[in-house]
Design an enzyme around this catalytic site. Structure first.
Site, short mmCIF file in Angstrom:
data_model
loop_
_atom_site.label_atom_id
_atom_site.label_comp_id
_atom_site.label_asym_id
_atom_site.label_seq_id
_atom_site.Cartn_x
_atom_site.Cartn_y
_atom_site.Cartn_z
N SER A 15 40.87 -22.68 -38.12
CA SER A 15 41.81 -21.55 -38.08
C SER A 15 43.09 -21.97 -37.36
O SER A 15 43.19 -23.07 -36.81
CB SER A 15 41.17 -20.36 -37.34
OG SER A 15 40.89 -20.69 -35.99
N SER A 140 50.01 -27.40 -24.36
CA SER A 140 50.67 -26.10 -24.31
C SER A 140 51.87 -26.23 -23.38
O SER A 140 51.91 -27.13 -22.53
CB SER A 140 49.71 -25.03 -23.77
OG SER A 140 50.39 -23.83 -23.48
N TYR A 153 43.21 -21.90 -18.07
CA TYR A 153 43.86 -22.54 -19.21
C TYR A 153 44.95 -23.50 -18.75
O TYR A 153 45.03 -24.64 -19.21
CB TYR A 153 44.46 -21.44 -20.10
CG TYR A 153 45.13 -21.93 -21.36
CD1 TYR A 153 44.38 -22.46 -22.41
CD2 TYR A 153 46.50 -21.81 -21.53
CE1 TYR A 153 44.99 -22.88 -23.58
CE2 TYR A 153 47.13 -22.22 -22.69
CZ TYR A 153 46.36 -22.75 -23.72
OH TYR A 153 46.98 -23.16 -24.89
N LYS A 157 45.05 -27.62 -19.30
CA LYS A 157 46.15 -28.24 -20.04
C LYS A 157 46.94 -29.20 -19.15
O LYS A 157 47.37 -30.27 -19.61
CB LYS A 157 47.08 -27.16 -20.61
CG LYS A 157 46.43 -26.29 -21.67
CD LYS A 157 45.95 -27.11 -22.87
CE LYS A 157 45.43 -26.22 -23.99
NZ LYS A 157 44.97 -27.00 -25.17
N THR A 188 48.90 -16.86 -33.88
CA THR A 188 47.54 -17.18 -34.32
C THR A 188 46.58 -16.22 -33.61
O THR A 188 47.01 -15.29 -32.92
CB THR A 188 47.17 -18.63 -33.95
OG1 THR A 188 47.06 -18.72 -32.52
CG2 THR A 188 48.21 -19.61 -34.45
#
Length: 263
Positions: A15, A140, A153, A157, A188
């Site tokens: 995806s 990111s 997160y 990253k 997304t």
């Protein structure tokens, strides 16, 4: 570099960015290996590619780091080589630090960081043996500066940047390239699938993600960055300038993010 006749392995291909990238690269006359946890969804992505006969589906779970070596061997045997490994698989997080269990922090590190590192290490001997290879790592902008409600997160990253900068240095002699792709907001399902403080999915979209770059526009820019063998590429709208602001003044980026509507 050119993708023609190359073998490209994409994780997180079921995806979002991974799916769009697979479909786009299928136009470049290359062979593709598509990985994610859901085989049936990967088969659907394969059917959307220009030449499905040049696409292999190879399920994997980045949390199962002990399985990466045999999976890498399977991938290499499929077409005889791997030229580009696109480390795109991962999960995000949306919750205040005070409400986030350590299990969520551990999950983000296991999937986004350790899973990516384990797979990359499994492929490394092959890249060294053929004296070529290209790691593409979807990090990111949160790997360059931080924001609210993304502590786990951001930590994962940031860790990716430290590891792959070292990879680039150690294996320059082996003609191994590293490109870190740093998306800003891309439209997304990343926010819907993000973990909350107790480990459950957020399930809803946020305005900034909804109004982010169209995923196909993002992928075109990503492909260009890979072809140019850039060390890092910052792809987004206005938010990409945060990298420069952070470099010039950590205090200023702090103030700007505090004033933003990012939640």
């Amino acid at each position: 570099m050119t993708f023609k006749n190359k073998v490209v392995w994409i994780t997180g291909a079921s995806s979002g960015i991974g799916k769009s990238l697979a479909i786009a690269l299928s136009q470049y006359d290359c062979k593709l290996i598509l990985s994610a946890r859901r085989t049936e969804v990967l088969e659907q992505v394969k059917s959307l590619c220009k030449q499905p006969e040049k696409v292999m589906v190879l399920p994997l779970d980045l949390a199962e780091t002990d399985t990466m070596t045999p999976i890498a061997e399977h991938a290499i045997s499929a077409f005889g080589r791997i030229d580009v490994l696109v480390n795109n698989g991962g999960i995000s997080q949306r919750s205040p630090i005070i409400d986030t269990t350590i299990a969520v922090d551990r999950k983000l590190m296991e999937v986004d960081y350790l899973g990516t590192v384990a797979l990359s290490k499994a492929v490394l001997p092959h890249f060294i043996a053929q004296q070529s290879g290209h790691y593409v790592v979807v990090s990111s902008l949160m790997g360059k500066f931080s924001s609210h409600y993304r502590s786990a997160y951001c930590g994962a990253k940031h860790a990716l940047h430290g590891f792959f900068d070292a990879m680039r240095l150690e294996h320059d002699k082996d003609n191994i390239k590293v490109t870190l792709i740093c998306p800003g907001f891309v439209n997304t399902n990343v926010a819907r699938n993000a973990l909350t403080g107790d480990g459950s999915k957020q399930t809803h979209q946020d305005d900034m993600t909804e109004n982010g770059l169209d995923v196909d526009v993002f992928v075109k820019k990503m492909i260009t960055a890979i072809q140019k063998e850039k060390f890092e590429a910052y792809i987004g709208k206005f938010e990409r300038f945060g990298v420069l602001v952070k470099r010039l003044s950590p205090r200023l980026i702090h103030k700007l993010v505090m004033r933003s509507k990012v939640r």
